[in-house]
Write an enzyme that holds these catalytic residues in place. Structure first.
Site, mmCIF file in Angstrom:
data_model
loop_
_atom_site.group_PDB
_atom_site.id
_atom_site.type_symbol
_atom_site.label_atom_id
_atom_site.label_comp_id
_atom_site.label_asym_id
_atom_site.label_seq_id
_atom_site.Cartn_x
_atom_site.Cartn_y
_atom_site.Cartn_z
ATOM 1 N N LYS A 213 -4.615 -19.280 -23.840
ATOM 2 C CA LYS A 213 -3.542 -19.017 -24.815
ATOM 3 C C LYS A 213 -3.270 -17.521 -24.911
ATOM 4 O O LYS A 213 -2.133 -17.072 -24.839
ATOM 5 C CB LYS A 213 -3.964 -19.550 -26.195
ATOM 6 C CG LYS A 213 -3.105 -19.031 -27.346
ATOM 7 C CD LYS A 213 -3.553 -19.560 -28.697
ATOM 8 C CE LYS A 213 -4.650 -18.797 -29.384
ATOM 9 N NZ LYS A 213 -4.251 -17.552 -30.082
ATOM 10 N N ASN A 214 -4.352 -16.747 -25.072
ATOM 11 C CA ASN A 214 -4.151 -15.322 -25.340
ATOM 12 C C ASN A 214 -3.769 -14.528 -24.096
ATOM 13 O O ASN A 214 -3.365 -13.371 -24.211
ATOM 14 C CB ASN A 214 -5.402 -14.734 -26.006
ATOM 15 C CG ASN A 214 -5.541 -15.218 -27.441
ATOM 16 O OD1 ASN A 214 -4.615 -15.834 -27.973
ATOM 17 N ND2 ASN A 214 -6.681 -14.964 -28.053
ATOM 18 N N CYS B 157 -3.280 -12.014 -42.318
ATOM 19 C CA CYS B 157 -3.532 -13.435 -42.090
ATOM 20 C C CYS B 157 -4.947 -13.747 -42.524
ATOM 21 O O CYS B 157 -5.637 -12.881 -43.048
ATOM 22 C CB CYS B 157 -3.285 -13.809 -40.635
ATOM 23 S SG CYS B 157 -4.524 -13.167 -39.538
ATOM 24 N N ARG C 70 -4.820 -6.913 -40.196
ATOM 25 C CA ARG C 70 -4.195 -6.854 -38.879
ATOM 26 C C ARG C 70 -2.990 -5.898 -38.809
ATOM 27 O O ARG C 70 -1.852 -6.309 -38.583
ATOM 28 C CB ARG C 70 -3.831 -8.265 -38.404
ATOM 29 C CG ARG C 70 -5.048 -9.187 -38.471
ATOM 30 C CD ARG C 70 -4.813 -10.498 -37.830
ATOM 31 N NE ARG C 70 -4.782 -10.411 -36.384
ATOM 32 C CZ ARG C 70 -4.554 -11.465 -35.598
ATOM 33 N NH1 ARG C 70 -4.342 -12.640 -36.126
ATOM 34 N NH2 ARG C 70 -4.535 -11.320 -34.295
ATOM 35 N N ASP D 61 -13.628 -14.141 -31.320
ATOM 36 C CA ASP D 61 -13.020 -15.482 -31.307
ATOM 37 C C ASP D 61 -14.051 -16.596 -31.115
ATOM 38 O O ASP D 61 -13.698 -17.785 -31.163
ATOM 39 C CB ASP D 61 -11.939 -15.579 -30.217
ATOM 40 C CG ASP D 61 -10.710 -14.762 -30.571
ATOM 41 O OD1 ASP D 61 -10.565 -14.382 -31.740
ATOM 42 O OD2 ASP D 61 -9.897 -14.495 -29.666
ATOM 43 N N ARG E 286 -3.048 -24.882 -33.013
ATOM 44 C CA ARG E 286 -2.472 -23.610 -32.547
ATOM 45 C C ARG E 286 -3.157 -23.143 -31.264
ATOM 46 O O ARG E 286 -2.534 -22.464 -30.452
ATOM 47 C CB ARG E 286 -2.654 -22.530 -33.611
ATOM 48 C CG ARG E 286 -1.802 -22.737 -34.845
ATOM 49 C CD ARG E 286 -1.958 -21.555 -35.769
ATOM 50 N NE ARG E 286 -1.820 -20.328 -35.004
ATOM 51 C CZ ARG E 286 -2.386 -19.173 -35.315
ATOM 52 N NH1 ARG E 286 -3.106 -19.042 -36.387
ATOM 53 N NH2 ARG E 286 -2.209 -18.120 -34.554
HETATM 54 N N1 EPU Z 1 -6.095 -2.822 -35.244
HETATM 55 C C1 EPU Z 1 -5.698 -1.657 -35.849
HETATM 56 N N2 EPU Z 1 -4.440 -1.195 -35.581
HETATM 57 C C2 EPU Z 1 -3.596 -1.829 -34.726
HETATM 58 C C3 EPU Z 1 -4.022 -3.007 -34.094
HETATM 59 C C4 EPU Z 1 -5.280 -3.483 -34.373
HETATM 60 O O1 EPU Z 1 -6.449 -1.042 -36.625
HETATM 61 O O2 EPU Z 1 -2.487 -1.356 -34.522
HETATM 62 C C5 EPU Z 1 -7.445 -3.348 -35.522
HETATM 63 C C6 EPU Z 1 -7.423 -4.775 -36.081
HETATM 64 O O3 EPU Z 1 -7.208 -4.773 -37.476
HETATM 65 C C7 EPU Z 1 -8.781 -5.279 -35.671
HETATM 66 C C8 EPU Z 1 -9.002 -4.602 -34.325
HETATM 67 O O4 EPU Z 1 -8.131 -3.485 -34.295
HETATM 68 O O5 EPU Z 1 -9.743 -4.811 -36.584
HETATM 69 C C9 EPU Z 1 -8.720 -5.487 -33.110
HETATM 70 O O6 EPU Z 1 -7.450 -6.114 -33.236
HETATM 71 P P1 EPU Z 1 -6.562 -6.446 -31.973
HETATM 72 O O7 EPU Z 1 -5.296 -5.663 -32.058
HETATM 73 O O8 EPU Z 1 -7.367 -6.283 -30.727
HETATM 74 O O9 EPU Z 1 -6.219 -7.964 -32.215
HETATM 75 P P2 EPU Z 1 -4.890 -8.703 -31.729
HETATM 76 O O10 EPU Z 1 -4.439 -8.078 -30.479
HETATM 77 O O11 EPU Z 1 -3.926 -8.792 -32.853
HETATM 78 C C10 EPU Z 1 -6.007 -10.486 -30.188
HETATM 79 C C11 EPU Z 1 -6.113 -11.980 -30.126
HETATM 80 C C12 EPU Z 1 -7.000 -12.476 -31.259
HETATM 81 C C13 EPU Z 1 -8.372 -11.827 -31.092
HETATM 82 C C14 EPU Z 1 -8.240 -10.300 -31.068
HETATM 83 C C15 EPU Z 1 -9.536 -9.585 -30.808
HETATM 84 C C16 EPU Z 1 -4.043 -12.711 -29.160
HETATM 85 C C17 EPU Z 1 -2.766 -13.432 -29.318
HETATM 86 N N3 EPU Z 1 -4.791 -12.577 -30.241
HETATM 87 O O12 EPU Z 1 -5.416 -10.162 -31.457
HETATM 88 O O13 EPU Z 1 -7.114 -13.885 -31.066
HETATM 89 O O14 EPU Z 1 -9.213 -12.209 -32.142
HETATM 90 O O15 EPU Z 1 -7.299 -9.910 -30.049
HETATM 91 O O16 EPU Z 1 -10.102 -10.000 -29.606
HETATM 92 O O17 EPU Z 1 -4.389 -12.298 -28.059
HETATM 93 C C18 EPU Z 1 -7.447 -16.104 -31.738
HETATM 94 O O18 EPU Z 1 -7.119 -16.473 -30.590
HETATM 95 O O19 EPU Z 1 -7.953 -16.895 -32.564
HETATM 96 C C19 EPU Z 1 -7.228 -14.728 -32.139
HETATM 97 C C20 EPU Z 1 -7.169 -14.344 -33.413
#
Ligand code: EPU
Length: 422
Positions: free
Chosen positions: A22-23, A117, A122, A309, A401
């Site tokens: 998915k991701n 969320c 996030r 995850d 999801r």
């Molecule tokens: N963060 C910041 N600033 C930003 C972006 C992120 O401080 O601009 C922080 C977040 O708050 C968090 C950390 O950095 O503490 C990591 O967040 P990240 O941006 O890596 O998460 P994401 O890209 O929004 C993806 C996956 C998530 C998974 C995370 C971490 C997808 C669609 N989602 O989210 O997947 O938990 O990376 O590996 O790829 C799931 O599949 O259940 C899921 C939540």
């Protein structure tokens, strides 16, 4: 709204094929924006998040058609509405990853600012920092991120680390935008997740020039244009990890096909410490548990560390270990909605800030519980497989999801899960 009735305890046996990730699929779907024409993606799972992403691309002007066996054709010849609407992005935060490609292709994008969320705040500050470094002008208006680069984007050296390490979708956004920027971009502290490597490999197949794939330093030499692509996404390492825990928590043996253990070394290492046997076999692995579960300390971290995850699923498993485990969440420090629900099933979990002390219990007992987010819900299904009695899980749309009809995958292996509409 659907609920699951999960009868336990059960023993599982047999073989299951892991779906495409998915991701990895979500940012790769967004990447098709960069290359006008028809791209064909393979092994894209049938999940509600994928449908929502498809709806998002459809509103931009893309035409999507599903083929057989996870094939998804995206025709991005016309993009005449570069807007990611609130109504869609609020349903799936990954919608933010259209921002970079839209900006690169159209010189302008409006994408709803995602809210918080169940797993935390996030923020998207690092996404915006990276795009600004490439020359985008960005402001917020009525809850929307308005990004403009009328004269195109320009390559730059960018540090993308934040207080919790690298960002997965932030890296995806800046990486995609940089492929069409003038000159060279270096992303330092880039996310190293296999899903980002998969995106970069797909972009290179489209004609991008990216090196350092899989490392924290990505170098991107901008090109004039990208071509549509035919590309198969990687297997889902989180789905694989969930099935592995299903075998472990029920003291069973399962075979997984289409599972890359090389992408899961922190998980495999932890499993072996707990006492689970896991070995590569064909294009997948065989996992089995015969004895008791050893307690273990788990700290989630960006890749190659232990994935956030799988934290909830492992907490369900460690609830039944012979002693105390400590689980520290370093990626999303508030991602503990499952703790109270697992305690309703007679687990003994105590949360202290971003840490949970897991005191192993002899058995879990079925209860009525509430699914709160995708992985927390998966943990409740796993706990239900091992618990005595019938666990009733409300709000299973969270599970849908990220897991394709999980009950239809687990039941042939010996699970007894009934989906009911209430
Ligand atoms: N963060 C910041 N600033 C930003 C972006 C992120 O401080 O601009 C922080 C977040 O708050 C968090 C950390 O950095 O503490 C990591 O967040 P990240 O941006 O890596 O998460 P994401 O890209 O929004 C993806 C996956 C998530 C998974 C995370 C971490 C997808 C669609 N989602 O989210 O997947 O938990 O990376 O590996 O790829 C799931 O599949 O259940 C899921 C939540």
């Amino acid at each position: 709204m659907d609920v699951f009735r999960v009868e336990g305890p059960v023993q599982l046996s047999g073989s299951v094929r892991i779906n495409g990730s998915k991701n990895a699929s979500l940012p790769i779907m967004a990447a098709t924006i960069l290359a006008p024409g028809e791209s064909t993606l393979k092994a894209v799972p049938h999940l509600s998040d994928i449908s929502v992403c498809g709806e998002l691309l459809g509103r931009l002007g893309c035409k999507l058609t599903r083929g057989s066996e996870g094939e998804l054709c995206i025709d991005s010849t016309v993009i005449d509405n570069p807007v990611g609407e609130y109504e869609i992005v609020c349903r799936m935060r990954a919608g933010i990853c259209i921002l970079g490609p839209l900006l690169a292709r159209c010189g302008r994008a409006e994408v709803s600012m995602p809210g918080g969320c169940a797993i935390g705040d996030r923020p998207v500050n690092l996404h915006l920092k990276g795009l600004k470094a490439l020359g985008a002008q960005i402001h917020l208006k009525n809850g929307y991120i308005i990004a403009e680069a009328p004269n195109g984007l320009k390559g730059k050296d960018i540090f993308m680390g934040g207080p919790f390490g690298s960002t997965v979708l932030g890296t995806a956004n800046v990486l995609m935008a940089a492929t069409l920027a003038k000159g060279r971009t270096v992303i330092e502290s880039a996310a190293c997740e296999p899903e980002i490597a998969d995106l970069a490999n797909c972009l290179n197949k489209m004609g991008a020039k990216i090196t350092g794939i899989g490392s924290p330093r990505l170098t991107i030499d901008g090109v004039e244009q990208l071509q549509p692509v035919s590309y198969e996404v990687v297997p889902d390492r989180i789905e694989a990890g969930t099935f592995i825990v299903a075998a472990a928590i029920t003291a069973s043996e399962l075979r997984l096909q289409n599972c890359r253990l090389g992408d899961m070394m922190a998980v495999v290492d932890t499993l072996r410490y707990i006492g689970i046997s896991i070995d590569a076999e064909g294009d997948g692995c065989v996992v089995s548990r015969r004895g008791l579960l050893n307690p273990v300390d788990v700290t989630t971290q960006p890749y190659p560390g232990f994935p956030t995850d799988l934290q909830a699923q492992f907490m369900a498993l460690l609830s039944l270990a012979e002693g105390n485990s400590v689980v520290i969440e370093k990626v999303f420090p508030d991602r503990f909605m499952h703790v109270a629900e697992l305690n309703r099933m007679a687990a003994n979990l105590r949360k202290e800030g971003p840490t949970v002390i897991v005191a192993g219990v002899k058995k879990l007992i079925a209860a009525q519980v509430m699914a709160s987010d995708l992985r927390a819900s998966a943990a409740l299904v796993l706990a239900g497989l091992a618990a005595e009695g019938t666990t009733i899980i409300n709000r299973v749309y969270h599970i849908d999801r990220g897991y394709e009809r999980i009950e239809e995958r687990l039941n042939p292996l010996g699970a007894k899960i009934i989906r009911e509409s209430v």
